[in-house]
Scaffold this active site. Structure first.
Site, PDB file in Angstrom:
ATOM      1  N   ILE A 180       0.595   2.258   7.066  1.00 27.83           N
ATOM      2  CA  ILE A 180      -0.823   2.369   7.250  1.00 27.83           C
ATOM      3  C   ILE A 180      -1.325   2.075   8.755  1.00 27.83           C
ATOM      4  O   ILE A 180      -0.478   1.517   9.422  1.00 27.83           O
ATOM      5  CB  ILE A 180      -1.448   1.197   6.601  1.00 27.83           C
ATOM      6  N   VAL A 214       3.348  -0.656   9.737  1.00 29.08           N
ATOM      7  CA  VAL A 214       2.074  -0.568  10.569  1.00 29.08           C
ATOM      8  C   VAL A 214       2.117   0.547  11.502  1.00 29.08           C
ATOM      9  O   VAL A 214       3.225   0.441  12.421  1.00 29.08           O
ATOM     10  CB  VAL A 214       1.421  -1.892  11.274  1.00 29.08           C
ATOM     11  N   LYS A 215       1.358   1.340  11.328  1.00 26.08           N
ATOM     12  CA  LYS A 215       1.244   2.558  12.411  1.00 26.08           C
ATOM     13  C   LYS A 215       0.586   2.113  13.775  1.00 26.08           C
ATOM     14  O   LYS A 215      -0.517   1.923  13.365  1.00 26.08           O
ATOM     15  CB  LYS A 215       0.704   3.764  11.918  1.00 26.08           C
ATOM     16  N   ILE A 216       1.298   2.573  14.844  1.00 29.66           N
ATOM     17  CA  ILE A 216       0.518   2.208  16.103  1.00 29.66           C
ATOM     18  C   ILE A 216       0.943   3.465  16.957  1.00 29.66           C
ATOM     19  O   ILE A 216       2.131   3.931  17.409  1.00 29.66           O
ATOM     20  CB  ILE A 216       1.093   1.046  16.783  1.00 29.66           C
TER      21      ILE A 216
END
Length: 551
Positions: free
Chosen positions: A113, A144-146
């Protein structure tokens, strides 16, 4: 992981050591049983999401309606509602992949996400939202997408140090990729110093592929030499192979080895943007050519289906020194013909962030409309009315007529440039424009819209008549002809792109339209626009500098 024993391309890809992830998620996939089928029968062992995917998911069906109406009645903000529906979907996705997660020891079974792309230039805000997403989903197989912006690097380190698994996205250049790997190592060092269990922290680095070819090919088209033509369709694979070489080099280094001995998990390369944007290329090329053991390939649904149907692995499925040498030599040639690859990757990062931000805006606008809609209201998502069908037929036939006129213009312009530098570019563009017209005709057939041949003929005649334009010469070419024709072609391609965008919007609620096909057509239109703009600038400089009055 699949229980199927039937051999096939996806089985071979999985056996070659590639983790197959799906670049899509929606409540339709979750509730309709399709995701379960992909896991059990198609070797899918993970999922990635992004703002564009969620914007598309919201437009399909009405599974989000009740939740959004409830949130609206509570007076919740749009941002709160977006957070709630996306984290709910990703939590359900994580639960769907729990068995895969357990069977692979946490390597796969991952669902990603993304943090709000509007925060991509704000390190502290990115860190804060990453923690909120991690806590809200509350599943160990979350990533977690960064985005890999310069500001995102510090956020990656801080989030990993906190014990959060990360999918680093929007990586285009080797320099930025090396910085991403070092940011991950720094985070692991801090996590170890804080006494965290390194075996629980996982990461992938999403290296984007097809967008690289789209941009480089457009620049090569504008250059138009045989040497430039020979380099098309190769930049993305070469860039990815050098990225894998960088990964291997870091993995062999002492810093990583020390962390590995402490239980750290490697940050696997993930090939993203693997849907082919140029229909002239094989639709599985970014899967077959990057079938490297220990990597992840996340595919849109159409690419997954294509590979399942006719995908094939090359002889030898591991990255080799010869591959790396050939890739390095390619970029020397690319620079030699005049393509600044650093400028390419810088531009792609800006464009990627912009597109995700735009998609986030579309998602937010859709959420807001649904939250504010009166009780009992259902948006029109069924078949179009008779009047709507008639309007669509008129619209598409107008564009078909324009495509016919445009094709004549491209052919004539290429003929006029015969033997000159723009000839090769315009000839290839003319072939693409003809393919685009054929694609529009097929789409019309899929929609049950008949081509109005009289309107097409009028478009052809209009282009013929347009030859007698006010360029200073009534029947012959003038120095202005090149500039005026390029301007007309540029505007024509922009109009065509607008048609593809309109159809792409309709594809969200009309299963007869392929969103991925339209994305590919739109990507090609963007390449055509870039190539024509470069030719127009060159023609303008040539014409007006040659005819500038002396002082």
């Amino acid at each position: 992981m699949s229980d199927s024993t039937a051999p096939g391309p996806l089985a071979a890809l999985s056996a070659a050591g590639v983790s197959i992830w799906l670049d899509d998620l929606s409540r339709e996939l979750l509730a309709g049983g399709e995701l379960k089928r992909l896991i059990t029968d198609q070797y899918v062992v993970g999922v990635t999401t992004n703002p564009t995917i969620f914007a598309s998911a919201l437009s399909r069906g009405d599974r989000y309606t009740e939740q959004l109406r409830h949130l609206g009645s509570e007076g919740r903000s749009v941002d709160d509602a977006v957070f709630a529906l996306t984290t709910d979907d990703v939590r359900a996705g994580c639960q769907a992949f729990n068995a895969v997660y357990q069977q692979t020891g946490g390597i796969d079974g991952r669902v990603s996400i993304e943090v709000d792309p509007r925060l991509a230039r704000d390190t502290d805000a990115t860190i804060e939202q990453a923690r909120k997403l991690w806590e809200a989903v509350d599943q160990p197989n979350l990533m977690v997408k960064i985005p890999a912006t310069s500001e995102g690097l510090a956020a990656i380190t801080a989030v990993v140090a906190h014990g959060i698994s990360v999918n680093v996205t929007l990586i285009f250049s080797l320099g930025r990729y090396r910085a991403v790997m070092n940011a991950y190592l720094d985070g692991l060092e801090q996590a170890r110093a804080a006494g965290r269990d390194l075996t629980a922290i996982h990461s992938v680095a999403s290296f984007f592929v097809s967008r690289v070819d789209a941009e480089v090919d457009a620049r090569l088209d504008a250059i138009g030499t045989p040497e430039a033509e020979a380099l098309k369709g190769k930049a993305a694979i070469a860039n990815a192979r050098l990225a894998h070489q960088a990964y291997e080099q870091l993995s062999a280094g002492p810093s990583w080895q020390a962390l590995a001995e402490a239980g750290a998990r490697t940050q696997r390369p993930l090939w993203a943007s693997t849907g082919v944007k140029n229909p002239a290329y094989p639709d599985t090329m970014y899967v077959s050519e990057l079938a490297i053991a220990g990597t992840v390939n996340t595919m849109p649904g159409t690419t997954l289906k294509a590979f399942a149907d006719h995908g094939a692995l090359p002889v030898g499925t591991t990255s080799t020194t010869d591959d790396h040498d050939a890739a390095a030599a390619y970029f020397v040639e690319l620079e030699g013909v005049g393509v600044d690859f650093a400028d390419v990757t810088d531009g792609l990062e800006r464009e990627g962030l912009s597109k995700f931000t735009d998609s986030w805006g579309e998602l937010s606008a859709s959420v807001e409309r649904e939250m504010q809609a009166p009780a009992g209201h259902r948006p029109e998502k069924g078949p179009a009315s008779a009047e709507g069908t008639d309007l669509l037929a008129t619209y598409l036939n107008d564009h078909l007529a324009g495509a016919s006129a445009g094709l004549e213009l491209f052919r004539r312009a290429a003929q006029a440039q015969e033997g000159r530098e723009p000839d090769a570019v315009l000839s290839e563009l003319a072939e693409q424009v003809e393919q685009d017209r054929e694609a529009l005709t097929r789409i019309m057939g899929d929609l049950g819209v008949s081509a109005d041949r009289s309107k097409v003929a009028l478009g052809w005649l209009a282009e013929k008549a347009g030859r007698f334009k006010t360029n200073g010469h009534l029947f012959s070419r003038s120095p202005l002809s090149d500039v005026l024709e390029l301007e007309s072609m540029f505007l024509g391609v922009q109009g065509k792109a607008a048609c593809w965008r309109t159809l792409r919007d309709l594809a969200q609620t009309d299963s007869r339209l392929s969103g991925d096909q339209l994305d590919a057509l739109l990507g090609r239109a963007e390449q055509q626009t870039a190539a024509l703009e470069r030719l127009r600038i060159a023609a303008t400089d040539r014409v007006f500098s040659a005819h500038r009055p002396s002082i």
